[in-house]
Design a protein around this motif. Structure first.
Motif, short mmCIF file in Angstrom:
data_model
loop_
_atom_site.label_atom_id
_atom_site.label_comp_id
_atom_site.label_asym_id
_atom_site.label_seq_id
_atom_site.Cartn_x
_atom_site.Cartn_y
_atom_site.Cartn_z
N SER A 104 7.19 11.54 8.27
CA SER A 104 9.04 10.74 7.96
C SER A 104 9.95 11.89 6.85
O SER A 104 10.16 12.63 6.54
N ALA A 105 11.05 11.11 7.10
CA ALA A 105 12.52 11.95 7.04
C ALA A 105 12.68 11.62 5.49
O ALA A 105 13.66 13.20 5.22
N PHE A 106 11.97 11.20 4.55
CA PHE A 106 12.21 11.50 3.22
C PHE A 106 10.64 11.89 2.91
O PHE A 106 10.91 12.69 1.84
N LEU A 107 10.09 13.00 3.61
CA LEU A 107 8.71 13.31 2.89
C LEU A 107 8.67 15.20 3.29
O LEU A 107 7.93 15.61 4.10
N ARG A 108 9.81 15.86 4.26
CA ARG A 108 10.85 16.80 4.96
C ARG A 108 9.16 16.78 6.36
O ARG A 108 8.92 17.53 6.50
N LEU A 109 9.38 15.58 6.86
CA LEU A 109 8.63 15.51 8.17
C LEU A 109 7.30 15.41 8.02
O LEU A 109 6.65 15.80 8.84
N ARG A 110 6.64 15.28 6.95
CA ARG A 110 5.23 14.63 6.34
C ARG A 110 4.68 13.18 6.66
O ARG A 110 6.15 12.64 6.42
N GLY A 111 3.56 13.14 6.70
CA GLY A 111 3.32 11.55 7.31
C GLY A 111 2.00 11.45 6.84
O GLY A 111 0.96 12.26 6.87
N GLY A 112 2.09 10.14 7.19
CA GLY A 112 0.29 9.82 7.01
C GLY A 112 -0.20 10.62 8.85
O GLY A 112 0.66 10.55 9.76
N LYS A 113 -0.84 9.35 9.43
CA LYS A 113 -1.76 9.67 10.34
C LYS A 113 -1.84 8.26 11.94
O LYS A 113 -1.76 8.29 12.56
N GLY A 114 -0.79 7.46 10.88
CA GLY A 114 -0.31 6.19 12.10
C GLY A 114 -1.01 5.55 12.63
O GLY A 114 -0.70 4.35 13.04
N VAL A 115 -2.10 5.10 11.55
CA VAL A 115 -2.84 4.28 12.19
C VAL A 115 -2.91 2.53 12.08
O VAL A 115 -2.87 1.90 13.00
N ALA A 116 -2.39 2.65 10.49
CA ALA A 116 -2.31 1.27 10.38
C ALA A 116 -0.57 0.66 10.84
O ALA A 116 -0.33 -0.42 11.21
N THR A 117 -0.02 1.09 10.89
CA THR A 117 1.28 1.68 11.52
C THR A 117 1.60 0.90 13.12
O THR A 117 1.83 0.42 13.82
N SER A 118 0.55 2.31 13.85
CA SER A 118 0.43 1.72 15.25
C SER A 118 0.02 0.51 15.39
O SER A 118 -0.08 -0.45 16.53
N LEU A 119 -0.99 0.22 14.63
CA LEU A 119 -1.66 -0.85 14.45
C LEU A 119 -1.18 -2.65 14.59
O LEU A 119 -1.18 -3.50 15.20
N GLY A 120 -0.54 -2.41 13.29
CA GLY A 120 1.25 -3.47 13.64
C GLY A 120 2.01 -3.71 14.28
O GLY A 120 2.48 -4.54 15.22
N ALA A 121 2.31 -1.89 15.31
CA ALA A 121 2.49 -1.77 16.63
C ALA A 121 2.40 -2.64 17.68
O ALA A 121 3.31 -3.69 18.48
N VAL A 122 1.21 -2.38 17.88
CA VAL A 122 0.68 -3.93 19.46
C VAL A 122 0.08 -4.55 18.32
O VAL A 122 -0.41 -5.27 19.68
N ILE A 123 -0.69 -4.93 17.27
CA ILE A 123 -0.22 -6.56 17.02
C ILE A 123 0.81 -7.06 18.09
O ILE A 123 0.71 -8.92 18.80
#
Length: 590
Positions: A104-123
């Motif tokens: 994340s650009a808002f958390l100094r390049l720290r973030g989650g593991k991308g599971v839910a966001t990846s699921l949204g993209a592949v839907i």
């Protein structure tokens, strides 16, 4: 401009993906910094451990929308602004949104593991495989309560189902998505490497559903592997079963029957105009997003095979067979559309170019040929599209068609000079002596007399009727009819002598009903609907184009997702009598 907007879309997708919903929810609900508690991750899993299951669901849905919204919406937005489709844009947009969540650009390049966001993209990219992955995720989560294990095995199901359903060999439009899926899967495993170690050690935390979790540990892996294999196999088996011909939609009309006999894909997003050729043995499909012309051979048993996939110079807007030639009307693409006039190219039935481009005029929209094939009538938008006053007026261009490009000759141009005149479609009467030209912006029809091909004349204008289905209308010449267009987004074709029924028949698409509606041409009454089912025979499709081969009794329907269907339209009683009269003949099977 298109390239700049695509770059902006990718940047915005990254920024949207960077929104740390887990951090914001934890701050808003408990006033805590989620990065300092639990695993320190800002994803839904850590939020669920700290705040409870309902917040796990909330953050997961918000993170999912970060992937779904940009991947689905940004390519459509770029197309709406520029008028140029860039379907491959969905892949870098999806990747940018996922990377935004992970770094994340808002958390100094720290973030989650991308599971839910990846699921949204592949839907947005492959909803069938995404549904299978979601089912796998839920089942494994219920069994183990390990979100990390559920994510990995759900991703495995997605990869299995996507590539098992993928046609081979892959086309150029399939490759970017395939690479993205491989990258996301590897990223998924890499980002969960510490979770896998804790699962093996028996120290991985579990999601609580309000009950005390059991002491299941890494010994559940064999059971879960079997679950994944069963889910993947069940998804593929369901696909095969539900797409089988014996479950194909059908409709009975008198002694005739309409039955879906084939369903296949062009390999490109959005199949558009299409036409039968070679007495129904060839189907030609224009794919405007990738500037392709795809040719399919149809054998006597209605089996379909790809014979050619041509990359065109421009964007195809209409296709037509005349004699043994395929004419493809095209617009220049990109910035060339402001610099070059439109044209047609001719091809053989094998897809070989016949001659060079023949320039027609600025921004062509539609064309058709006279019944004898000697004249072509082409609509050009000219300055009515975009307001460029340096371009000529919109016109109906009459072309004398020769045996080669050098022998083609423009013999007349009928200009449309009223305000908001923008010709979009042309329909000829049975005799070819009259035409109805749809003027889109003004919502009127220009009635054109083509008796003298060198001097076509507008004989009148009528408002575009506010009906759903076009209608047959008599012309000034006896026994001559024309299919009058209406203010509807349906595509309609006329079958003058349908098999096994009385009178002409109109076949029209139901874009929002995912079906074909058949209307009696004389009585103007609906006589039946043929449903058009989506993938796995669930959901819907958006039909775009129609074509009919009287020689073969076949209808072809293209849809927005790049698919094509063949529907047989045959007199079953006549076929039975023919078989009885000639018992040695082979009856086609489907």
């Amino acid at each position: 401009m298109t390239l700049a907007l695509c770059f902006l879309a990718v940047v915005l997708a990254y920024l949207i993906g960077s929104i740390p919903f887990g951090y914001l929810v934890a701050r808003g609900v408990k006033g805590i910094d989620i990065r300092t508690v639990g695993s320190g991750n800002v994803g839904a899993t850590n939020v669920g451990r700290i705040l409870g299951f309902r917040y796990f669901v909330l953050v997961m849905m918000l993170d999912l929308l970060k992937g779904l919204g940009p991947t689905l919406g940004f390519p459509l937005l770029v197309e709406a602004i520029t008028g140029r489709a860039v379907p491959v844009l969905s892949v870098p947009v999806a990747l940018a949104a996922i990377l935004g969540h992970n770094f994340s650009a808002f958390l100094r390049l720290r973030g989650g593991k991308g599971v839910a966001t990846s699921l949204g993209a592949v839907i947005a990219l492959d909803p069938v495989a995404a549904l299978a992955a979601a089912v796998g995720f839920v089942i494994v989560l219920v069994i183990t309560r390990y979100v990390s294990m559920s994510s990995i095995l759900g991703g495995t199901v997605f990869v299995m189902v996507h590539f098992a359903r993928q046609s081979l060999p892959m086309t150029a439009s399939d490759l970017p998505l395939a690479l993205l899926i491989v990258v996301l899967y590897l990223m998924l495993i890499y980002r969960h490497r510490s979770n896998l170690s804790r699962i093996r050690a028996g120290t991985e935390s579990k999601v609580s559903f309000g009950k005390r979790s059991s002491d299941r540990d890494g010994r559940a892996w064999p059971i879960l592997l079997a679950v994944v294999v069963l889910l993947g196999g069940a998804s593929l088996g369901a696909s095969t079963l539900l797409d089988a011909d014996r479950r194909a939609p059908s409709l009975r009309l008198g002694s005739a029957e309409l039955t879906e006999v084939a369903r296949f894909r062009t390999g490109h997003q959005r199949a558009g105009a299409l036409a039968f050729a070679d007495e129904g043995r060839l189907l030609v499909v224009a794919c405007p997003r990738y500037n392709r012309l795809v040719l399919f051979q149809i054998d006597e048993h209605d089996n379909v095979s790809l014979t050619n996939d041509l990359l065109l110079h421009g964007r195809p807007v209409a296709v037509y067979e005349e004699g043994d030639r395929l004419f493809v009307l095209q617009r220049p693409t990109g910035d060339d559309r402001h610099l070059e006039a439109g044209y047609w190219e001719a091809f053989s039935h094998a897809g070989e170019p016949l001659g060079s481009k023949f320039r027609i005029g600025w921004d062509p929209d539609d064309f058709t040929f006279s019944p004898d094939g000697r004249l072509a009538y082409v609509l050009t938008s000219g300055r009515s599209e975009g307001g460029d006053e340096s371009k000529p007026a919109p016109a109906l261009v009459v072309v004398s068609v020769g045996d080669s490009t050098e022998e083609h000759e423009i013999v007349a141009q009928l200009e449309f000079l009223e305000p908001n005149d923008d010709p979009e479609r042309i329909i000829l009467s049975d005799s070819g002596r009259f035409a109805a030209v749809v003027l889109g912006q003004s919502q009127t029809i220009a009635c054109v007399d083509l008796s003298d091909s060198t001097a076509p004349v507008i004989t009148g204008r009528v408002p575009l009727a506010t009906r759903e289905v076009p209608y047959l209308s008599a012309t000034p010449i006896d026994d001559d009819e024309i299919l009058m267009p209406v203010a509807s987004n349906r595509d309609t074709l006329l079958i003058p002598e349908p098999p096994g029924t009385d009178g002409p028949l109109l076949v029209t698409t139901l874009p929002y009903g995912s079906a074909l509606e058949l209307v009696h041409g004389r009585h103007r009454r609906a006589v039946g609907q043929l449903p058009l089912k989506g993938p796995l025979n669930f959901g819907t499709i958006i039909p775009i184009g129609l074509a009919y081969s009287a020689d073969r009794g076949l209808l072809a329907i293209s849809d927005r997702s790049g698919g094509v269907r063949l529907v047989s339209f045959r007199d079953q009683q006549a076929d039975s009598l023919a078989s009885a009269a000639n018992p040695t003949s082979e009856t086609p099977t489907r």
